[in-house]
Design a protein around this motif. Structure first.
Motif, PDB file in Angstrom:
ATOM      1  N   ASP A  98     -25.592 -22.778  -4.282  1.00  0.00           N
ATOM      2  CA  ASP A  98     -24.304 -22.525  -3.994  1.00  0.00           C
ATOM      3  C   ASP A  98     -23.556 -21.756  -3.484  1.00  0.00           C
ATOM      4  O   ASP A  98     -22.890 -21.261  -4.094  1.00  0.00           O
ATOM      5  CB  ASP A  98     -24.592 -22.669  -5.673  1.00  0.00           C
ATOM      6  N   GLY A  99     -24.314 -21.357  -2.176  1.00  0.00           N
ATOM      7  CA  GLY A  99     -23.383 -20.227  -1.354  1.00  0.00           C
ATOM      8  C   GLY A  99     -23.296 -18.596  -2.143  1.00  0.00           C
ATOM      9  O   GLY A  99     -22.850 -17.399  -1.953  1.00  0.00           O
ATOM     10  N   ASN A 100     -24.586 -18.402  -3.312  1.00  0.00           N
ATOM     11  CA  ASN A 100     -24.358 -17.364  -3.415  1.00  0.00           C
ATOM     12  C   ASN A 100     -25.091 -16.316  -2.757  1.00  0.00           C
ATOM     13  O   ASN A 100     -26.471 -16.509  -2.283  1.00  0.00           O
ATOM     14  CB  ASN A 100     -25.927 -16.971  -4.672  1.00  0.00           C
TER      15      ASN A 100
ATOM     16  N   GLU B 198     -17.359 -21.597   6.495  1.00  0.00           N
ATOM     17  CA  GLU B 198     -18.303 -21.322   5.498  1.00  0.00           C
ATOM     18  C   GLU B 198     -19.187 -20.445   5.501  1.00  0.00           C
ATOM     19  O   GLU B 198     -19.269 -20.120   4.509  1.00  0.00           O
ATOM     20  CB  GLU B 198     -19.579 -22.498   7.180  1.00  0.00           C
ATOM     21  N   SER B 199     -18.606 -19.283   6.184  1.00  0.00           N
ATOM     22  CA  SER B 199     -19.059 -17.973   5.233  1.00  0.00           C
ATOM     23  C   SER B 199     -18.104 -17.617   4.610  1.00  0.00           C
ATOM     24  O   SER B 199     -18.682 -16.231   3.749  1.00  0.00           O
ATOM     25  CB  SER B 199     -18.797 -16.424   6.449  1.00  0.00           C
ATOM     26  N   GLY B 200     -16.972 -18.439   4.324  1.00  0.00           N
ATOM     27  CA  GLY B 200     -15.980 -17.307   3.067  1.00  0.00           C
ATOM     28  C   GLY B 200     -15.231 -16.266   3.948  1.00  0.00           C
ATOM     29  O   GLY B 200     -14.879 -15.863   2.689  1.00  0.00           O
TER      30      GLY B 200
ATOM     31  N   LEU C  70     -23.753 -14.486   7.986  1.00  0.00           N
ATOM     32  CA  LEU C  70     -24.461 -15.979   8.524  1.00  0.00           C
ATOM     33  C   LEU C  70     -25.192 -16.535   8.200  1.00  0.00           C
ATOM     34  O   LEU C  70     -25.445 -17.933   7.964  1.00  0.00           O
ATOM     35  CB  LEU C  70     -25.424 -15.160   9.897  1.00  0.00           C
ATOM     36  N   ALA C  71     -25.660 -16.303   7.041  1.00  0.00           N
ATOM     37  CA  ALA C  71     -26.762 -16.754   5.906  1.00  0.00           C
ATOM     38  C   ALA C  71     -25.783 -17.623   5.652  1.00  0.00           C
ATOM     39  O   ALA C  71     -26.422 -19.378   5.372  1.00  0.00           O
ATOM     40  CB  ALA C  71     -27.424 -15.975   4.525  1.00  0.00           C
TER      41      ALA C  71
ATOM     42  N   LEU D 142     -24.213 -30.862   4.370  1.00  0.00           N
ATOM     43  CA  LEU D 142     -23.002 -30.560   3.686  1.00  0.00           C
ATOM     44  C   LEU D 142     -22.455 -29.314   3.194  1.00  0.00           C
ATOM     45  O   LEU D 142     -23.053 -28.289   3.979  1.00  0.00           O
ATOM     46  CB  LEU D 142     -22.930 -30.835   2.116  1.00  0.00           C
ATOM     47  N   ARG D 143     -20.824 -29.153   4.072  1.00  0.00           N
ATOM     48  CA  ARG D 143     -20.387 -27.624   4.042  1.00  0.00           C
ATOM     49  C   ARG D 143     -20.240 -27.543   2.921  1.00  0.00           C
ATOM     50  O   ARG D 143     -20.433 -27.557   1.401  1.00  0.00           O
ATOM     51  CB  ARG D 143     -18.802 -28.296   4.499  1.00  0.00           C
ATOM     52  N   ALA D 144     -19.711 -25.794   3.016  1.00  0.00           N
ATOM     53  CA  ALA D 144     -19.661 -24.894   1.798  1.00  0.00           C
ATOM     54  C   ALA D 144     -18.445 -26.020   0.748  1.00  0.00           C
ATOM     55  O   ALA D 144     -18.474 -25.703  -0.447  1.00  0.00           O
ATOM     56  CB  ALA D 144     -19.085 -23.998   2.668  1.00  0.00           C
ATOM     57  N   ASP D 145     -17.252 -26.822   1.563  1.00  0.00           N
ATOM     58  CA  ASP D 145     -16.224 -27.785   0.241  1.00  0.00           C
ATOM     59  C   ASP D 145     -17.127 -28.798  -0.074  1.00  0.00           C
ATOM     60  O   ASP D 145     -16.011 -29.820  -0.699  1.00  0.00           O
ATOM     61  CB  ASP D 145     -15.087 -27.986   0.887  1.00  0.00           C
ATOM     62  N   GLY D 146     -18.192 -29.077   0.015  1.00  0.00           N
ATOM     63  CA  GLY D 146     -18.909 -30.284  -0.730  1.00  0.00           C
ATOM     64  C   GLY D 146     -18.582 -31.837   0.756  1.00  0.00           C
ATOM     65  O   GLY D 146     -19.547 -32.333   0.586  1.00  0.00           O
ATOM     66  N   SER D 147     -17.362 -31.110   1.364  1.00  0.00           N
ATOM     67  CA  SER D 147     -17.334 -32.364   2.074  1.00  0.00           C
ATOM     68  C   SER D 147     -18.596 -32.812   3.147  1.00  0.00           C
ATOM     69  O   SER D 147     -19.555 -31.596   3.417  1.00  0.00           O
ATOM     70  CB  SER D 147     -16.883 -32.238   3.654  1.00  0.00           C
ATOM     71  N   ARG D 148     -19.065 -33.352   4.059  1.00  0.00           N
ATOM     72  CA  ARG D 148     -19.726 -33.627   4.709  1.00  0.00           C
ATOM     73  C   ARG D 148     -19.209 -33.390   6.450  1.00  0.00           C
ATOM     74  O   ARG D 148     -18.845 -34.198   6.881  1.00  0.00           O
ATOM     75  CB  ARG D 148     -20.840 -35.436   4.903  1.00  0.00           C
TER      76      ARG D 148
END
Lengths: 308, 308, 308, 308
Positions: B51-53, B146-148, B206-207, B218-224
């Motif tokens: 989930d990106g935590n 991706e890293s936000g 990086l993580a 799948l990317r962070a925004d849910g797109s593939r």
């Protein structure tokens, strides 16, 4: 050799007749268009005696692209100008690999095996550039003086063509630079190197230009370029390294110090006797002129003038 | 992993304590001054769940030079943009040779063994440049997304330093160009490559950026970004080729797909579970972070989360 | 896997149908007559679950020459009997060279890169011989026990054929002996090695025999052969080195630890889940079964059971 | 040379004095005990003129282990008995690799680069064995006849020591056999090869034995062993390949065809003039006698008798 012009003329005619069936066989160099377009049916041969008299047969007065043959003259100039510290930067062992190999260079930390593979020739030109400030012009002047032909010159089309297809040499130069074995900026070095390779000369020019090696170091004007010992050394490097990865074969068949170029020319030296040049564009699989090697083979067989 | 933040924090503290004696051992990369000056006592580690935590320990929020770690992201982008025709120009076999070797390249006619040796990464960047027109910017945008972290950026000093000491990479690029395996002009390609290597990111960045490989594409925004099969393939290439010529050792000790950089960072992926990043500048003889490999070794030993 | 026999039977049928067009393509091993004579149209596949239940399709009960697949069992026994001091004598890095190369061996002073190239397998057998006094019998007993098949046996004709064409392996053994990396007399070592290679087993036998690696080190009788960590390590070495110089390709396509043999068999492991064996004699240019690799590729694609 | 005995004696004394400081430097061969035990302070040198008169200095009458020097005589006999079909099985190019390298052999499919590396010498002995049925005895008879010394003989202790430490040569022979380039059984071939290497001769013996190469192919009894062309060829191969991977250096410094052995001996030829032999056990890093090379260097410098 000793019988003078009439016999020499006959010898050259006989050699030309003997190798005639081979003329046109092999393949002209194809890596640059300027070489690929040369008519493969050319054949010329010239012999210069110690006094500079030259006899020839066939296309012996037609200029062609000297290419790697210039490496032996650049080596002699670099030694003459800078002495044997050059050998800290380039070896003098035959290479078991093709002439532009990076494998060897990597195994030996950026020190090329000898001054006649491309990597080694780049080091020599780099050294000459540092010593003289204008490596290619210095070389051209020397070749004009020794050949006695002020028309010897660069071929701008060939130089441009070399430059355009120069990625392999650029790779070699940058690779050695990464080991600290190149002193000048790589682009400038490559320019001098491509000009050097482009020099056009005839068999007559080349035979005369090679005489200082037959004269144990003395130039055409009688001045000394190399010590007797240095001239011996250059001849030795020619014999063991002068014909790409076919040096053993050339020594076995011809038995003379020689330096070939992908333009189809070969210069050979009979120490204390004479210098020869031969030209025919068709190359064997290792980059040496098919008819040229055969002509030199005939020469040493007919005259017994091999060093062995 | 499943126990949530408290356990993860404890796990990371324990790993940090376990590897503490190794921090500062090994040698930071010395080939460019910008890397040689980094304090070798840094250590950071971060874990990002699907989930990106992110949880971390030590210097996990300190940016460092990502260097070769960027190669895995450039590979993913080149595959996403251009598909698997890339594999006609670069192999996917481990290299038995050091990461910037020309030997292998010559034996295999200008086709690098895999996309993570320098030669292969140059081909990937060349491909990305052709596909996007601006390879390094495209990569930077991806990593920020991706890293936000919009502050992820190039390090101009590192890029300049890479450029100044770039003869080896210039040699690789020119050499492949001589085989027709580079499409863009070599100087422009090198610029993009050096910018790419200079990107600075923290373990946290990086993580998170590596999560698309744990999420099967799948990317962070849910797109593939990648198909499930492509994500599997990138993970496989990381496992077999991601840690220079120590990939076998890394698989043996850690047992996870991972990609290291000479800045001392390593990204690792537990498919379907999480992504990790670790950083400590001291490198072993094969270019991998000493404390970083040890920390990942402890992680899989303590959690059993190896792929084997 | 979890759905039990009916689903597995369907899965195996589907895979067999999918790869049917490939059966008979490729070339059976030709270096010894006993292998060259095998009918290339064979195809069999078997899956063994953690409890030892086996399902199969095609020729899954037909014995064939296990060849190099035996190397993974010999490695496990040598580690179980003698511990990790083995790794002082053999590496665990993938080889960029063909499986019986002497080049690598020379560059690394007689230490083979990994236990699955022939040189490395000779070291493992040498170690097992020293530890047990009868390496090939020890291995045979182990395979009979794990497969539950007392009929597993040596193939005397194959062993004799290996011996007759054994100059390459003799060269490898003598070469390592010259570096002090072989303890037993070379002729005795070669005998054990050729017997080992000759062992004939079916897919059913091999799938069951491979289960200890899926069970993290536990044998069929519940006793422990390897620690969990050692089992992980053997799986890692299989993934990075198990399929000659196509390990990267196998990881990319299949994504499982696997070991192939020139008899056309492959054993693969899904850690914590099951073991598989597949057989079809036609080999690709790198020595792996064409239909066998394709069948495992289909298996991981259809089930998602890759380690990545 | 032309001044007769008094001058020669003076020349040899001067050379011995010049190289005296080098005697004892370098390291005697250590790979077999029988060689390692030789006193490193030996030095001897002999010159034989075309009539077989020999002059010497120092330990010129002390027999030592000829080792690889015998390869040049075996080559001459194999050519004399079987003609140049030999060259289909062995090349004549210098090797860029150490003298017993398997790397080159593998790259070139079991054809050794030249007859003076160990692999090539094994092929020559194999050929001579096929031609004569007793290669080592044939060679011994020849050396006794040419040296005029019936006491020249095998050294059983050295041969046994070679055999005991013969794994490297066994590897070479089996490796070539795997390519079909060995006709006789490997153990029998190795026996003949080790006997051949063990032959003990003095500088006086060796200088006389080498005269047929100075006489363009004529033996001591006036009969012809080789054609003039073949004698030239053997000399050429000596020059380009006779001193391990230092052939370029030897040509550069000495400028004569020469063949060295790890016993510390070197034979050199001045075509049409004389043959020389020198001995001092201390070797340089490439396996050539330190004082021996220096003595030959002095000889050509003082006399000008280089082929260049």
């Amino acid at each position: 050799m000793d019988g003078g012009a009439p016999d020499l003329a006959g010898l050259l005619e006989r050699i030309a007749a003997d190798v005639a069936p081979l003329i046109g066989s092999g393949t002209p160099a194809e890596y640059i268009p300027a070489l690929a377009e040369v008519d493969p049916r050319h054949f010329g041969m010239a012999i210069a005696d110690l006094d500079g008299n030259v006899h020839g047969v066939g296309d012996w007065r037609v200029p062609f692209s000297a290419q790697s043959i210039t490496k032996v003259f650049a080596l002699a100039l670099a030694l003459a100008e800078g002495g044997d510290s050059l050998w800290r930067r380039v070896g003098r062992e035959p290479s078991g690999n093709p002439f532009n190999s990076l494998v060897q260079l990597e195994h030996e930390n950026g020190i090329p095996r000898n001054p006649f593979i491309n990597a080694g020739a780049l080091v020599v030109t780099d050294r000459l550039q540092t010593l003289t400030g204008d490596a290619s012009s210095e070389l051209l002047e020397f070749l004009r003086a020794e050949s006695g032909n002020p028309d010897v010159s660069f071929d701008a089309e060939v130089a441009a063509s070399e430059h355009e297809h120069g990625d392999r040499n650029a790779a070699l130069a940058h690779f050695m630079a990464s080991y600290g074995n190149i002193d000048n900026p790589v682009p400038a070095l490559l320019d001098h190197y491509f000009w050097q390779c482009s020099i056009a000369m005839s068999c007559a020019d080349l035979a005369r230009a090679g005489l200082f090696l037959a004269r144990h170091g003395l130039r055409a004007d009688g001045s000394r370029l190399l010590t007797r010992s240095e001239a011996k050394q250059v001849n030795a490097v020619m014999l063991t390294c002068g014909t790409y990865d076919a040096a053993g074969e050339f020594a076995y068949r011809v038995g003379l110090p020689g330096k070939s170029g992908v333009g189809g020319g070969i210069v050979a030296v009979v120490p204390g006797r004479c210098a020869l040049a031969v030209w025919s564009p068709g190359l064997d699989s290792r980059g040496n002129s098919v008819a040229g090697v055969a002509a030199l083979d005939r020469f040493t067989t007919l005259t017994g003038l091999s060093v062995f």
